[in-house]
Design a protein around this motif. Structure first.
Motif, PDB file in Angstrom:
ATOM      1  N   SER A 294      11.966   1.136 -10.001  1.00 50.51           N
ATOM      2  CA  SER A 294      13.170   0.459 -10.499  1.00 50.51           C
ATOM      3  C   SER A 294      12.990  -1.061 -10.555  1.00 50.51           C
ATOM      4  CB  SER A 294      14.389   0.828  -9.661  1.00 50.51           C
ATOM      5  OG  SER A 294      14.257   0.338  -8.350  1.00 50.51           O
ATOM      6  N   LEU A 295      12.161  -1.611  -9.671  1.00 48.78           N
ATOM      7  CA  LEU A 295      11.967  -3.053  -9.651  1.00 48.78           C
ATOM      8  C   LEU A 295      10.837  -3.539 -10.563  1.00 48.78           C
ATOM      9  CD1 LEU A 295      12.363  -3.725  -5.816  1.00 48.78           C
ATOM     10  CD2 LEU A 295      14.033  -4.182  -7.628  1.00 48.78           C
ATOM     11  N   LEU A 296       9.752  -2.743 -10.671  1.00 45.33           N
ATOM     12  CA  LEU A 296       8.568  -3.230 -11.377  1.00 45.33           C
ATOM     13  C   LEU A 296       8.213  -2.465 -12.649  1.00 45.33           C
ATOM     14  CD1 LEU A 296       6.207  -3.777  -8.302  1.00 45.33           C
ATOM     15  CD2 LEU A 296       7.513  -5.500  -9.533  1.00 45.33           C
ATOM     16  N   LEU A 297       8.184  -1.171 -12.579  1.00 51.11           N
ATOM     17  CA  LEU A 297       7.594  -0.391 -13.669  1.00 51.11           C
ATOM     18  C   LEU A 297       8.592   0.094 -14.720  1.00 51.11           C
ATOM     19  CD1 LEU A 297       5.105   1.715 -11.542  1.00 51.11           C
ATOM     20  CD2 LEU A 297       4.592  -0.230 -13.010  1.00 51.11           C
ATOM     21  N   HIS A 298       9.743   0.536 -14.306  1.00 53.05           N
ATOM     22  CA  HIS A 298      10.775   1.069 -15.201  1.00 53.05           C
ATOM     23  C   HIS A 298      10.271   2.269 -16.008  1.00 53.05           C
ATOM     24  CE1 HIS A 298      12.917  -2.551 -14.120  1.00 53.05           C
ATOM     25  NE2 HIS A 298      11.895  -3.268 -14.548  1.00 53.05           N
TER      26      HIS A 298
ATOM     27  N   THR B  50      10.907   9.659  -5.824  1.00 53.41           N
ATOM     28  CA  THR B  50      10.904   9.702  -4.360  1.00 53.41           C
ATOM     29  C   THR B  50      10.717   8.300  -3.785  1.00 53.41           C
ATOM     30  OG1 THR B  50       8.544  10.212  -4.364  1.00 53.41           O
ATOM     31  CG2 THR B  50      10.062  12.074  -4.207  1.00 53.41           C
ATOM     32  N   PHE B  51      11.275   8.088  -2.620  1.00 53.93           N
ATOM     33  CA  PHE B  51      11.204   6.810  -1.935  1.00 53.93           C
ATOM     34  C   PHE B  51       9.848   6.678  -1.266  1.00 53.93           C
ATOM     35  CE2 PHE B  51      11.919   3.875   1.565  1.00 53.93           C
ATOM     36  CZ  PHE B  51      12.587   2.854   0.905  1.00 53.93           C
ATOM     37  N   PRO B  52       9.209   5.563  -1.256  1.00 54.86           N
ATOM     38  CA  PRO B  52       9.561   4.239  -1.746  1.00 54.86           C
ATOM     39  C   PRO B  52       9.187   4.019  -3.212  1.00 54.86           C
ATOM     40  CG  PRO B  52       7.524   4.046  -0.545  1.00 54.86           C
ATOM     41  CD  PRO B  52       7.947   5.494  -0.470  1.00 54.86           C
ATOM     42  N   ASN B  53       8.538   5.014  -3.841  1.00 55.18           N
ATOM     43  CA  ASN B  53       8.127   4.850  -5.234  1.00 55.18           C
ATOM     44  C   ASN B  53       9.317   4.559  -6.147  1.00 55.18           C
ATOM     45  OD1 ASN B  53       5.738   5.643  -4.113  1.00 55.18           O
ATOM     46  ND2 ASN B  53       5.412   7.382  -5.452  1.00 55.18           N
ATOM     47  N   SER B  54      10.448   5.177  -5.894  1.00 49.71           N
ATOM     48  CA  SER B  54      11.621   4.971  -6.751  1.00 49.71           C
ATOM     49  C   SER B  54      12.045   3.500  -6.737  1.00 49.71           C
ATOM     50  CB  SER B  54      12.769   5.868  -6.316  1.00 49.71           C
ATOM     51  OG  SER B  54      13.142   5.584  -4.976  1.00 49.71           O
ATOM     52  N   LEU B  55      11.908   2.883  -5.592  1.00 51.79           N
ATOM     53  CA  LEU B  55      12.245   1.458  -5.477  1.00 51.79           C
ATOM     54  C   LEU B  55      11.262   0.611  -6.291  1.00 51.79           C
ATOM     55  CD1 LEU B  55      14.147  -0.556  -4.117  1.00 51.79           C
ATOM     56  CD2 LEU B  55      12.568  -0.627  -2.191  1.00 51.79           C
TER      57      LEU B  55
ATOM     58  N   SER C  68       0.820  -1.209   0.000  1.00 47.57           N
ATOM     59  CA  SER C  68       0.000   0.000   0.000  1.00 47.57           C
ATOM     60  C   SER C  68       0.855   1.262   0.000  1.00 47.57           C
ATOM     61  CB  SER C  68      -0.944   0.007   1.211  1.00 47.57           C
ATOM     62  OG  SER C  68      -0.202   0.174   2.411  1.00 47.57           O
ATOM     63  N   GLY C  69       2.070   1.164   0.447  1.00 46.61           N
ATOM     64  CA  GLY C  69       2.951   2.332   0.463  1.00 46.61           C
ATOM     65  C   GLY C  69       3.982   2.332  -0.641  1.00 46.61           C
ATOM     66  N   CYS C  70       3.870   1.425  -1.602  1.00 47.84           N
ATOM     67  CA  CYS C  70       4.906   1.322  -2.639  1.00 47.84           C
ATOM     68  C   CYS C  70       4.719   2.333  -3.763  1.00 47.84           C
ATOM     69  CB  CYS C  70       4.981  -0.092  -3.196  1.00 47.84           C
ATOM     70  SG  CYS C  70       3.596  -0.531  -4.273  1.00 47.84           S
ATOM     71  N   GLY C  71       3.531   2.912  -3.904  1.00 43.66           N
ATOM     72  CA  GLY C  71       3.294   3.935  -4.915  1.00 43.66           C
ATOM     73  C   GLY C  71       3.004   3.425  -6.304  1.00 43.66           C
ATOM     74  N   TYR C  72       2.837   2.122  -6.447  1.00 43.49           N
ATOM     75  CA  TYR C  72       2.607   1.527  -7.770  1.00 43.49           C
ATOM     76  C   TYR C  72       1.426   2.200  -8.480  1.00 43.49           C
ATOM     77  CZ  TYR C  72       1.947  -2.093 -11.327  1.00 43.49           C
ATOM     78  OH  TYR C  72       1.825  -2.759 -12.513  1.00 43.49           O
ATOM     79  N   ASN C  73       0.294   2.259  -7.815  1.00 43.37           N
ATOM     80  CA  ASN C  73      -0.904   2.851  -8.423  1.00 43.37           C
ATOM     81  C   ASN C  73      -0.759   4.357  -8.611  1.00 43.37           C
ATOM     82  OD1 ASN C  73      -2.203   0.398  -8.658  1.00 43.37           O
ATOM     83  ND2 ASN C  73      -3.138   0.553  -6.631  1.00 43.37           N
ATOM     84  N   THR C  74      -0.098   5.004  -7.678  1.00 40.69           N
ATOM     85  CA  THR C  74       0.101   6.451  -7.792  1.00 40.69           C
ATOM     86  C   THR C  74       0.923   6.793  -9.023  1.00 40.69           C
ATOM     87  OG1 THR C  74      -0.004   6.691  -5.388  1.00 40.69           O
ATOM     88  CG2 THR C  74       1.044   8.482  -6.613  1.00 40.69           C
TER      89      THR C  74
END
Length: 194
Positions: free
Chosen positions: A169-173, A161-166, A18-24
């Motif tokens: 880099s791992l999922l969306l590129h 920004t963190f944690p979205n940057s993580l 929920s805090g990873c920012g994927y959807n955002t």
């Protein structure tokens, strides 16, 4: 105990996701694409008005063929660049698009100077209407560019920004988007002489 461990693991995983920012980040990229659509629409409106403006001026200023030809060629140059969603992912293509639009703006400015030299043309209601529509369109283009730049800023910030940057880099590129920039010489104010 095993159920409790699975429940805790599931809860922890849900909290992390929920805090990873994927959807955002996805929503922000869609906002950039929508804002780019507004920019394209504003430029298309200008492109559609130009033939009417040129024909109206032609009727009054037949010997100003060079300027009318420059406007027509600049419009064709703009039309030759495919402005699609891929353009916002290619900084070089975006720069070419901006350069072509800048050439069209310059040609339209010269056309308006010609209009000032012909009092009959300035009094023509069709020309006045077209001039007002063109001025309104230029304002719409400016507003669309500003909104695009704002959505690009939000998007670029969200992927850096963190944690979205993580997550990125791992999922969306996802790659940074290029904002509109001022044209060369825009810092110098135009000189007005009477």
């Amino acid at each position: 105990m095993k159920r409790l461990l699975l429940l805790l693991t599931g809860t922890l995983l849900m909290a992390m996701l929920s805090g990873c920012g994927y959807n955002t980040m996805q929503a922000n990229e869609e906002a950039v694409i929508a804002a780019w659509g507004d920019v394209e629409s504003a430029y298309q409106r200008r492109n559609d008005l130009i033939p009417n403006l040129v024909e109206t001026v032609k009727g009054y200023a037949k010997h100003e063929a060079e300027t009318l030809k420059a406007v027509t060629e600049a419009r064709a140059s703009v039309g030759g660049i495919k402005a699609d969603k891929g353009l916002i992912n290619d900084p070089a293509a975006l720069a070419r698009f901006q350069q072509a639009q800048g050439q069209l703006t310059g040609a339209l400015s010269r056309l308006m100077v010609i209009a000032e030299q012909y009092p009959d043309l300035k009094a023509n209601q069709n020309f006045l209407d077209l001039q007002q529509q063109l001025e309104g369109t230029e304002n719409r283009i400016n507003v669309a560019r500003q909104r695009y730049n704002q959505t690009v800023q939000v998007f670029n910030t969200s992927i850096r920004t963190f944690p979205n940057s993580l997550t990125n880099s791992l999922l969306l590129h996802l790659q940074r988007k290029e904002p509109f920039k001022a044209e060369e010489g825009a810092k110098t104010a135009p000189k007005v002489t009477f």
